[in-house]
Design an enzyme around this catalytic site. Structure first.
Site, PDB file in Angstrom:
ATOM      1  N   CYS A   2       1.947  25.600  19.951  1.00  0.00           N
ATOM      2  CA  CYS A   2       1.281  26.291  21.046  1.00  0.00           C
ATOM      3  C   CYS A   2       0.683  27.594  20.519  1.00  0.00           C
ATOM      4  CB  CYS A   2       2.191  26.635  22.206  1.00  0.00           C
ATOM      5  SG  CYS A   2       2.883  25.198  23.003  1.00  0.00           S
ATOM      6  N   ARG A  27      -2.338  24.959  16.201  1.00  0.00           N
ATOM      7  CA  ARG A  27      -0.956  25.106  16.643  1.00  0.00           C
ATOM      8  C   ARG A  27      -0.566  24.087  17.714  1.00  0.00           C
ATOM      9  NH1 ARG A  27       1.059  30.020  15.022  1.00  0.00           N
ATOM     10  NH2 ARG A  27       2.714  29.844  16.550  1.00  0.00           N
ATOM     11  N   TRP A  75       1.117  22.384  22.519  1.00  0.00           N
ATOM     12  CA  TRP A  75       1.751  21.260  21.854  1.00  0.00           C
ATOM     13  C   TRP A  75       2.931  20.911  22.751  1.00  0.00           C
ATOM     14  CZ3 TRP A  75       6.537  20.075  19.566  1.00  0.00           C
ATOM     15  CH2 TRP A  75       6.542  18.951  18.732  1.00  0.00           C
ATOM     16  N   ASN A  99       4.829  30.148  24.194  1.00  0.00           N
ATOM     17  CA  ASN A  99       5.000  29.375  22.965  1.00  0.00           C
ATOM     18  C   ASN A  99       6.483  29.392  22.632  1.00  0.00           C
ATOM     19  OD1 ASN A  99       4.913  28.306  20.344  1.00  0.00           O
ATOM     20  ND2 ASN A  99       4.424  30.286  19.439  1.00  0.00           N
ATOM     21  N   GLY A 100       7.095  28.210  22.560  1.00  0.00           N
ATOM     22  CA  GLY A 100       8.528  28.153  22.253  1.00  0.00           C
ATOM     23  C   GLY A 100       9.222  27.162  23.159  1.00  0.00           C
ATOM     24  N   GLU A 479       5.039  13.489  -1.445  1.00  0.00           N
ATOM     25  CA  GLU A 479       4.017  14.319  -0.796  1.00  0.00           C
ATOM     26  C   GLU A 479       2.749  13.499  -0.499  1.00  0.00           C
ATOM     27  OE1 GLU A 479       3.887  16.833   0.828  1.00  0.00           O
ATOM     28  OE2 GLU A 479       1.835  17.550   0.781  1.00  0.00           O
ATOM     29  N   LYS A 483       1.138  12.831   3.228  1.00  0.00           N
ATOM     30  CA  LYS A 483      -0.267  13.127   3.573  1.00  0.00           C
ATOM     31  C   LYS A 483      -0.904  11.900   4.218  1.00  0.00           C
ATOM     32  CE  LYS A 483      -0.394  16.574   3.487  1.00  0.00           C
ATOM     33  NZ  LYS A 483       0.586  17.516   3.007  1.00  0.00           N
ATOM     34  N   GLU A 486       0.663  11.121   7.849  1.00  0.00           N
ATOM     35  CA  GLU A 486       0.378  12.094   8.915  1.00  0.00           C
ATOM     36  C   GLU A 486      -1.099  12.103   9.300  1.00  0.00           C
ATOM     37  OE1 GLU A 486       0.798  16.371   8.231  1.00  0.00           O
ATOM     38  OE2 GLU A 486       0.602  16.047   6.094  1.00  0.00           O
ATOM     39  N   HIS A 502      16.070  -2.261  -5.827  1.00  0.00           N
ATOM     40  CA  HIS A 502      17.345  -2.257  -5.092  1.00  0.00           C
ATOM     41  C   HIS A 502      17.141  -2.528  -3.603  1.00  0.00           C
ATOM     42  CE1 HIS A 502      19.458  -1.110  -8.675  1.00  0.00           C
ATOM     43  NE2 HIS A 502      18.538  -0.161  -8.886  1.00  0.00           N
ATOM     44  N   LYS A 601       0.539  22.748  13.506  1.00  0.00           N
ATOM     45  CA  LYS A 601       0.633  23.402  12.202  1.00  0.00           C
ATOM     46  C   LYS A 601       1.923  24.185  12.033  1.00  0.00           C
ATOM     47  CE  LYS A 601      -1.174  24.825   8.327  1.00  0.00           C
ATOM     48  NZ  LYS A 601      -1.164  23.820   7.248  1.00  0.00           N
TER      49      LYS A 601
HETATM   50  O1  M6R Z   1       4.816  26.383   7.768  1.00  0.00           O
HETATM   51  P1  M6R Z   1       5.799  25.585   6.974  1.00  0.00           P
HETATM   52  O2  M6R Z   1       5.406  25.449   5.550  1.00  0.00           O
HETATM   53  O3  M6R Z   1       7.204  26.079   7.111  1.00  0.00           O
HETATM   54  O4  M6R Z   1       5.747  24.137   7.610  1.00  0.00           O
HETATM   55  C1  M6R Z   1       6.628  23.136   7.197  1.00  0.00           C
HETATM   56  C2  M6R Z   1       6.131  21.766   7.578  1.00  0.00           C
HETATM   57  O5  M6R Z   1       6.029  21.653   8.958  1.00  0.00           O
HETATM   58  C3  M6R Z   1       4.758  21.493   6.956  1.00  0.00           C
HETATM   59  O6  M6R Z   1       4.811  21.621   5.566  1.00  0.00           O
HETATM   60  C4  M6R Z   1       4.257  20.068   7.303  1.00  0.00           C
HETATM   61  O7  M6R Z   1       5.093  19.108   6.736  1.00  0.00           O
HETATM   62  C5  M6R Z   1       2.834  19.932   6.800  1.00  0.00           C
HETATM   63  N1  M6R Z   1       1.929  20.434   7.783  1.00  0.00           N
HETATM   64  C6  M6R Z   1       2.475  18.543   6.465  1.00  0.00           C
HETATM   65  O8  M6R Z   1       1.207  18.483   5.877  1.00  0.00           O
END
Ligand code: M6R
Length: 606
Positions: A2, A27, A75, A99-100, A479, A483, A486, A502, A601
């Site tokens: 948010c 956000r 969000w 926000n929260g 990683e 990517k 998501e 396994h 984000k």
């Molecule tokens: O702001 P942060 O680095 O603490 O966020 C952690 C994760 O939410 C963040 O790395 C998330 O996995 C990425 N947006 C994925 O691309």
């Protein structure tokens, strides 16, 4: 999660608030809304869907004249995305954006119902509006103080009281809120990109403080109403950094920024053949005492931590545990006084990582944050901070922030190896000289973009994908796989290449795509065997490799050749093809690259 904005000034507030929200859409983008003073009344306009829906609606109605507003991009946490559940929420004289998460909202709601309040939404925020209205008897400070005594959870709030014209109030606990300081205008926002077009001066609001914004005055007071002297900070980057600058998506722009941001991260810390930087509050003598390191983070930042573990253990010979923050905080972790806890976070606001930091501090363990956002909560609360200096990362999928997290971990590893005397002088020189070349190597790998796009075109129609690698390559596989899933909603799994046999190998059938990463010489033959095992079962392998040795044509049908350098440093550039591959697949699938579904984000809820 948010985004909140507020504006009060001489100008018409609508464009300011909408533009601010545009820059906070990363956000959350389930709905957007605005509340403003018009003809002495508070008017609310809100719409489910992305901000553009709200903008379209506002543009189709009569021009609004107002100088004071709060806005919100959501969000969804409590209550599904709908017009009704969108913020702002009003109860009588009080209108709020939030926000929260308010954890005890059900209980408060019941009490408020008994007092005669009716609720139209499923949100926790409507309860905040009602409770604040209940306490409000003409003194907003007192009412906010009483409100915050009753709320459990996290919040940053933007508030309008309908009988206090052209004034925006803000307060927070565990969710970020800043105040932009302007000339005859002031701003409230969850993050800098929302205000940077209009001012470079800002104040970070702390728990227990209330911001009172009017067009010609700005006060930060405590709950007794006493004015506080706050430091005015200056934003040290420009609006261009928060714009797309000709790229079709923020993600692509951020991928291509990696050579510059790595260079910036190294500047002042990496000499031609040495590392030289201080870690505030952590002198070399104290570093020498460290017996164990815990790296705590979430998502991509946690994946950077895995690379950190690998290189620290290799070069410094200290045991390192990497923990997902949401698990770390509830498992009663074994922490000793000679341990070091490293928190990694782009935003510096991730609720789980922040809670892990607080837990480590409670246990008197030294905490070092690797953070991108300057003056964020994690940066402020840690014993020490290493900023990554990547500038704003807007795309929800993290790319450049990951690379500079790696860059910091490499610097830290070399510094520790020097202090622990686990590296020879000549080796250190060689490694530092090579690190200086990394921005150029990254640049070279970026030139493979067209080739990677062609490969993405071949693979984008698949429903499942596997990523495999060994050692550092396994960290990258994780990683790369994150990517892909998501951004493009393709189901994907990452495995240590040797682990496939396994169990997971039973999922490999004719044409199953497997992305295999092969950059570690000492593991190469073993990984090649694992790749052949999946090819034998019909898999289509996309090979990302850096050395022809032992590679036969059966492995090269789909492949990307990277430069061959020092194995230990390959993650710093091998990640690029994985980022670009996921990006192009998402574009081919017509996914919303910068705002993937269900994500935000900055994850400021648990
Ligand atoms: O702001 P942060 O680095 O603490 O966020 C952690 C994760 O939410 C963040 O790395 C998330 O996995 C990425 N947006 C994925 O691309």
């Amino acid at each position: 999660m948010c985004g909140i904005v507020g504006y009060v000034g001489k100008k018409n507030c609508v464009n300011y608030v909408l533009d601010g929200l545009k820059h906070l859409e990363y956000r959350g983008y389930d709905s957007a809304g605005i509340a403003l003073f018009e003809n002495d009344e508070v008017k609310i306009i809100k719409k489910c869907g992305k901000l553009d829906e709200l903008i379209k609606y506002i543009n189709s109605t009569k021009k609004i004249e107002s100088n004071c507003a709060i806005g919100h991009t959501r969000w969804a946490t409590h209550g599904k995305p709908s017009d009704l559940n969108s913020h702002p929420h009003r109860q009588n004289k009080v209108t709020v954006v939030h926000n929260g998460i308010i954890e005890n909202y059900e209980e408060l709601k019941e009490i408020l119902k008994e007092k005669g309040y009716c609720f139209k939404t499923q949100t926790d925020t409507e309860v905040v509006a009602a409770l604040l209205d209940y306490y409000y008897e003409g003194d907003p400070i007192k009412a906010i103080e009483k409100l915050t005594e009753k709320l459990d959870g996290s919040y940053s709030l933007g508030i309008l009281f309908s009988d206090i014209k052209d004034t925006v109030y803000g307060t927070r606990k565990n969710s970020p809120l800043i105040v932009g300081v302007g000339e005859n205008e002031n701003f409230l926002a969850s993050d800098i990109p929302a205000i940077i077009k209009n001012t470079k001066k800002y104040i970070v609001l702390e728990k227990g403080e209330i911001a009172i914004l009017k067009k010609d005055s700005l006060k930060i007071v405590d709950f007794s109403g006493k004015e506080k002297e706050k430091k005015i900070l200056t934003i040290d980057w420009d609006i261009e950094a928060a714009e797309k600058n000709g790229f079709p998506h923020f993600m692509l722009k951020e991928i291509f920024e990696q050579p510059q941001v790595i260079k910036k991260c190294f500047r002042t810390r990496l000499l031609e053949d040495d590392v030289d930087f201080e870690i505030k509050n952590l002198p070399d003598e104290k570093i020498k005492q460290i017996k164990k390191i815990h790296i705590v983070a979430c998502g991509t930042a946690m994946h950077a931590g895995l690379v950190g573990k690998n290189i620290l253990e290799k070069l410094v010979r200290i045991p390192v545990e990497v923990e997902v923050a949401s698990e770390f905080r509830y498992k009663n972790p074994i922490l000793n006084k000679d341990d070091l806890v490293i928190l990694i976070s782009q935003s510096g606001e991730t609720a789980d990582t922040l809670a892990a930091l607080r837990l480590a501090k409670e246990r008197n363990v030294f905490t070092l944050a690797i953070v991108n956002v300057v003056s964020s909560s994690i940066a402020r609360e840690s014993d020490s901070v290493l900023y990554t200096w990547a500038g704003p990362e807007i795309s929800v999928a993290s790319t450049k922030a990951y690379s500079v997290q790696l860059a910091c971990l490499y610097l830290l590893t070399l510094k520790f190896a020097k202090i622990f005397k686990t590296i020879e002088k000549e080796k250190l020189k060689e490694y530092c000289k090579f690190l200086n070349k990394i921005p150029d190597v990254v640049n070279d790998v970026l030139k493979l973009n067209d080739k990677i796009k062609e490969l993405a075109k071949i693979f984008y129609n698949n429903k499942n994908m596997f990523y495999i690698g060994r050692g550092l390559d396994q960290c990258l596989a994780l990683e790369g796989s994150l990517k892909l899933k998501e951004l493009s909603y393709i189901h994907s799994e990452a495995y240590a290449a040797g682990e496939l046999k396994h169990g997971p190998i039973s999922l490999i059938e004719e044409k199953t795509p497997v992305v295999a990463i092969l950059t570690q010489t000492n593991l190469s033959l073993k990984t090649i065997s694992n790749i052949k095992e999946v090819i034998a079962r019909g898999a289509d392998v996309l090979l990302i490799y850096n050395d022809e040795k032992n590679i036969d044509s059966s492995l090269l049908e789909y492949s990307i050749k990277l430069p061959k350098t020092i194995d230990l440093f390959s993650p710093l550039y091998s990640i690029i093809p994985l980022q670009l591959f996921a990006y192009h697949i998402a574009v081919f699938k017509k996914c919303d690259v910068d705002k993937p579904r269900n994500l935000a984000k900055s994850v400021t809820v648990e």
